[in-house]
Motif scaffolding. Sequence first.
Motif, PDB file in Angstrom:
ATOM      1  N   LEU A  84       0.794  -1.236   0.000  1.00  0.00           N
ATOM      2  CA  LEU A  84       0.000   0.000   0.000  1.00  0.00           C
ATOM      3  C   LEU A  84       0.823   1.282   0.000  1.00  0.00           C
ATOM      4  O   LEU A  84       0.347   2.325  -0.455  1.00  0.00           O
ATOM      5  N   TRP A  85       2.056   1.230   0.463  1.00  0.00           N
ATOM      6  CA  TRP A  85       2.762   2.450   0.843  1.00  0.00           C
ATOM      7  C   TRP A  85       2.942   3.456  -0.292  1.00  0.00           C
ATOM      8  O   TRP A  85       2.954   4.666  -0.065  1.00  0.00           O
ATOM      9  N   ARG A  86       3.036   2.991  -1.525  1.00  0.00           N
ATOM     10  CA  ARG A  86       3.246   3.922  -2.639  1.00  0.00           C
ATOM     11  C   ARG A  86       1.993   4.757  -2.939  1.00  0.00           C
ATOM     12  O   ARG A  86       2.081   5.784  -3.612  1.00  0.00           O
ATOM     13  N   MET A  87       0.834   4.287  -2.485  1.00  0.00           N
ATOM     14  CA  MET A  87      -0.441   4.915  -2.843  1.00  0.00           C
ATOM     15  C   MET A  87      -0.960   5.862  -1.761  1.00  0.00           C
ATOM     16  O   MET A  87      -2.028   6.444  -1.917  1.00  0.00           O
ATOM     17  N   ILE A  88      -0.231   6.012  -0.649  1.00  0.00           N
ATOM     18  CA  ILE A  88      -0.701   6.863   0.429  1.00  0.00           C
ATOM     19  C   ILE A  88       0.354   7.903   0.781  1.00  0.00           C
ATOM     20  O   ILE A  88       1.497   7.816   0.363  1.00  0.00           O
ATOM     21  N   GLY A  89      -0.051   8.900   1.548  1.00  0.00           N
ATOM     22  CA  GLY A  89       0.863   9.955   1.960  1.00  0.00           C
ATOM     23  C   GLY A  89       0.091  11.035   2.674  1.00  0.00           C
ATOM     24  O   GLY A  89      -1.143  11.118   2.571  1.00  0.00           O
ATOM     25  N   PRO A  90       0.751  11.927   3.433  1.00  0.00           N
ATOM     26  CA  PRO A  90       0.064  12.921   4.256  1.00  0.00           C
ATOM     27  C   PRO A  90      -0.790  13.899   3.461  1.00  0.00           C
ATOM     28  O   PRO A  90      -1.723  14.490   4.009  1.00  0.00           O
ATOM     29  N   ASN A  91      -0.489  14.080   2.181  1.00  0.00           N
ATOM     30  CA  ASN A  91      -1.293  14.957   1.341  1.00  0.00           C
ATOM     31  C   ASN A  91      -1.998  14.194   0.215  1.00  0.00           C
ATOM     32  O   ASN A  91      -2.524  14.802  -0.718  1.00  0.00           O
ATOM     33  N   THR A  92      -1.980  12.865   0.299  1.00  0.00           N
ATOM     34  CA  THR A  92      -2.573  12.014  -0.736  1.00  0.00           C
ATOM     35  C   THR A  92      -3.706  11.165  -0.193  1.00  0.00           C
ATOM     36  O   THR A  92      -4.849  11.245  -0.651  1.00  0.00           O
ATOM     37  N   ASP A  93      -3.385  10.342   0.805  1.00  0.00           N
ATOM     38  CA  ASP A  93      -4.342   9.399   1.372  1.00  0.00           C
ATOM     39  C   ASP A  93      -3.862   9.065   2.770  1.00  0.00           C
ATOM     40  O   ASP A  93      -2.726   8.616   2.955  1.00  0.00           O
ATOM     41  N   VAL A  94      -4.709   9.302   3.768  1.00  0.00           N
ATOM     42  CA  VAL A  94      -4.314   9.117   5.169  1.00  0.00           C
ATOM     43  C   VAL A  94      -5.234   8.080   5.812  1.00  0.00           C
ATOM     44  O   VAL A  94      -6.336   8.417   6.262  1.00  0.00           O
ATOM     45  N   PRO A  95      -4.823   6.807   5.859  1.00  0.00           N
ATOM     46  CA  PRO A  95      -5.655   5.773   6.488  1.00  0.00           C
ATOM     47  C   PRO A  95      -5.734   5.960   8.005  1.00  0.00           C
ATOM     48  O   PRO A  95      -4.967   6.720   8.602  1.00  0.00           O
ATOM     49  N   ARG A 147      -2.321  -1.022  18.242  1.00  0.00           N
ATOM     50  CA  ARG A 147      -1.252  -1.979  17.929  1.00  0.00           C
ATOM     51  C   ARG A 147      -1.054  -2.104  16.432  1.00  0.00           C
ATOM     52  O   ARG A 147       0.080  -2.014  15.924  1.00  0.00           O
ATOM     53  N   GLU A 148      -2.145  -2.285  15.709  1.00  0.00           N
ATOM     54  CA  GLU A 148      -2.057  -2.463  14.256  1.00  0.00           C
ATOM     55  C   GLU A 148      -1.567  -1.188  13.573  1.00  0.00           C
ATOM     56  O   GLU A 148      -0.741  -1.240  12.655  1.00  0.00           O
ATOM     57  N   ILE A 149      -2.057  -0.028  14.027  1.00  0.00           N
ATOM     58  CA  ILE A 149      -1.595   1.242  13.452  1.00  0.00           C
ATOM     59  C   ILE A 149      -0.093   1.393  13.670  1.00  0.00           C
ATOM     60  O   ILE A 149       0.641   1.869  12.789  1.00  0.00           O
ATOM     61  N   GLY A 150       0.387   0.976  14.837  1.00  0.00           N
ATOM     62  CA  GLY A 150       1.822   1.045  15.113  1.00  0.00           C
ATOM     63  C   GLY A 150       2.637   0.221  14.138  1.00  0.00           C
ATOM     64  O   GLY A 150       3.648   0.685  13.592  1.00  0.00           O
ATOM     65  N   TYR A 151       2.222  -1.014  13.903  1.00  0.00           N
ATOM     66  CA  TYR A 151       2.958  -1.875  12.971  1.00  0.00           C
ATOM     67  C   TYR A 151       2.886  -1.330  11.545  1.00  0.00           C
ATOM     68  O   TYR A 151       3.873  -1.361  10.797  1.00  0.00           O
ATOM     69  N   LEU A 152       1.707  -0.837  11.153  1.00  0.00           N
ATOM     70  CA  LEU A 152       1.558  -0.270   9.806  1.00  0.00           C
ATOM     71  C   LEU A 152       2.438   0.965   9.634  1.00  0.00           C
ATOM     72  O   LEU A 152       3.116   1.135   8.615  1.00  0.00           O
ATOM     73  N   TYR A 153       2.431   1.830  10.648  1.00  0.00           N
ATOM     74  CA  TYR A 153       3.196   3.070  10.561  1.00  0.00           C
ATOM     75  C   TYR A 153       4.700   2.794  10.563  1.00  0.00           C
ATOM     76  O   TYR A 153       5.465   3.434   9.826  1.00  0.00           O
ATOM     77  N   GLY A 154       5.118   1.844  11.398  1.00  0.00           N
ATOM     78  CA  GLY A 154       6.542   1.494  11.435  1.00  0.00           C
ATOM     79  C   GLY A 154       7.048   1.035  10.083  1.00  0.00           C
ATOM     80  O   GLY A 154       8.143   1.424   9.642  1.00  0.00           O
ATOM     81  N   MET A 155       6.254   0.219   9.388  1.00  0.00           N
ATOM     82  CA  MET A 155       6.668  -0.261   8.068  1.00  0.00           C
ATOM     83  C   MET A 155       6.623   0.866   7.038  1.00  0.00           C
ATOM     84  O   MET A 155       7.503   0.967   6.173  1.00  0.00           O
ATOM     85  N   TYR A 156       5.606   1.746   7.145  1.00  0.00           N
ATOM     86  CA  TYR A 156       5.498   2.843   6.179  1.00  0.00           C
ATOM     87  C   TYR A 156       6.714   3.752   6.243  1.00  0.00           C
ATOM     88  O   TYR A 156       7.308   4.097   5.219  1.00  0.00           O
ATOM     89  N   LYS A 157       7.130   4.167   7.441  1.00  0.00           N
ATOM     90  CA  LYS A 157       8.242   5.113   7.522  1.00  0.00           C
ATOM     91  C   LYS A 157       9.578   4.454   7.173  1.00  0.00           C
ATOM     92  O   LYS A 157      10.491   5.129   6.702  1.00  0.00           O
ATOM     93  N   LYS A 158       9.647   3.142   7.334  1.00  0.00           N
ATOM     94  CA  LYS A 158      10.866   2.439   6.898  1.00  0.00           C
ATOM     95  C   LYS A 158      10.964   2.429   5.368  1.00  0.00           C
ATOM     96  O   LYS A 158      12.026   2.667   4.779  1.00  0.00           O
ATOM     97  N   LEU A 159       9.822   2.174   4.712  1.00  0.00           N
ATOM     98  CA  LEU A 159       9.795   2.127   3.250  1.00  0.00           C
ATOM     99  C   LEU A 159       9.902   3.523   2.631  1.00  0.00           C
ATOM    100  O   LEU A 159      10.610   3.724   1.637  1.00  0.00           O
ATOM    101  N   GLN A 160       9.222   4.490   3.212  1.00  0.00           N
ATOM    102  CA  GLN A 160       9.167   5.841   2.649  1.00  0.00           C
ATOM    103  C   GLN A 160      10.365   6.682   3.065  1.00  0.00           C
ATOM    104  O   GLN A 160      10.662   7.703   2.448  1.00  0.00           O
ATOM    105  N   PHE A 161      11.047   6.263   4.129  1.00  0.00           N
ATOM    106  CA  PHE A 161      12.225   6.960   4.650  1.00  0.00           C
ATOM    107  C   PHE A 161      11.874   8.384   5.068  1.00  0.00           C
ATOM    108  O   PHE A 161      12.594   9.340   4.769  1.00  0.00           O
ATOM    109  N   GLU A 162      10.703   8.522   5.724  1.00  0.00           N
ATOM    110  CA  GLU A 162      10.320   9.813   6.268  1.00  0.00           C
ATOM    111  C   GLU A 162       9.324   9.587   7.394  1.00  0.00           C
ATOM    112  O   GLU A 162       8.657   8.552   7.454  1.00  0.00           O
ATOM    113  N   ASN A 163       9.228  10.554   8.282  1.00  0.00           N
ATOM    114  CA  ASN A 163       8.336  10.449   9.434  1.00  0.00           C
ATOM    115  C   ASN A 163       7.248  11.505   9.314  1.00  0.00           C
ATOM    116  O   ASN A 163       7.434  12.648   9.694  1.00  0.00           O
TER     117      ASN A 163
END
Length: 445
Positions: free
Chosen positions: A150-161, A170-186
């Motif tokens: 999913l990570w390529r299709m979302i972003g703070p100004n694109t799509d915010v799940p 718990r689930e949001i934490g795991y999702l967010y941890g993977m997103y910032k690792k892939l996107q290389f931004e917080n």
Amino acid sequence: MNVKNILTNLETKHPGEKEYLQAVHEVLESIESIYNENPQYEAAKIIERLVEPDRVLTFRVTWLDDEGQVHVNLGYRIQFNNAIGPYKGGIRLHPSVNLSILKFLGFEQTFKNALTTLPLGGAKGGSDFNPKGKSDAEIMRFCQAFMLELWRMIGPNTDVPAGDIGTGGREIGYLYGMYKKLQFENTGVLTGKGLNWGGSLVRPEATGFGATYFTNEMLATNNDSFKDKIVCVSGFGNVAWGVALKVTELGGKVVTISGPDGYIYDERGLDADKIEYMLALRASNNDIVSPYADEFPEAQFIAGKKPWEVKCDIAMPSATQNELNGEDAVKLIANGVQYVAEVSNMGCTPEAVEALHKAKIPFGPGKAVNAGGVGVSGLEMSQNAMKLNWTAEEVDAKLHQMMSSIHSACIKYGLQDDGYINYVKGANVAGFIKVADTMLDQGIV
């Protein structure tokens, strides 16, 4: 606009998607007159564009359990409409998840988000993955695999799940941890985050608190209040917990909660200890409500039934879609119910809504009543963007004002000549006008 023709065409294109078609039908019936009074909507084919999502993403999610076995689930993201802002909507993890349910939720979310007055578009996502009974490590591996797609299709100004059924902190934490690792931004790309890493105070309670504030506005319109009111609530998760907290604070007595196994009837009402126990019950991973009666013997557990047979002043369905049907509505009316507030998304069937309207019972639809959840998610996005945190009192005050504003919009467009307020029409028309006029402003895109 010919509602029947539009629905026939949709049924041909999307056969079997009953929840989605039900949601579209409700909105189109409500807005038909205002739509036909404004030929510019027809010229731009606003309805034809509005009822179809911008895009539907479907993907495979492959993950390993603790025994090393491979599992495959389906993942979805429905980006429905971004006319007024970035796509915004939850991620639902539940075995019942399918395309129809997520399209209905994304469609509803578009209008709900418009009602908040925040610049947010509508979306929804999820998977048929069931987090119940899974270990933390299994849930982490699933969430990481889900975000990898999913990570390529979302972003703070694109799509915010955000969170939804089955997707908590718990689930949001795991999702967010993977997103910032892939996107290389917080960035604040998911809402419902932990307080230590960008979350907002009052977010866990927001949907239930907001629903109670909206219902309180309904009561105040009739010079009434929650004081000494008997309230039936369904569900026992985060939303029902928030409702129980705020209703009790405002002087009402919550006498029921429910689960897939049946419902609890507690004639004495839920007090602070019982509401606190709901948190433990929700965290137990058993998805059943019956242990409440073991913990509090004065309460009764009624197996295999819904709480709508209990005599009450206010009914607040807070579990899932179509949980209160026409027969349930007739029982509530016969037992003297005075108000019904749909806290869950499309919690009442069309037959139930029709019966309540016919009996002139004030009925608040989910897209208005439960907008507080996404409203505080939007406030979380604002705090992330400004790199600050508001106090709980500040967030709660903004939530209260938001729900009051939504209620006023419902009255503006839903007040009938006989004095009855059709909140369904009011909410649908208010949300539609904002989205439709924005689409006109932006051209044919």
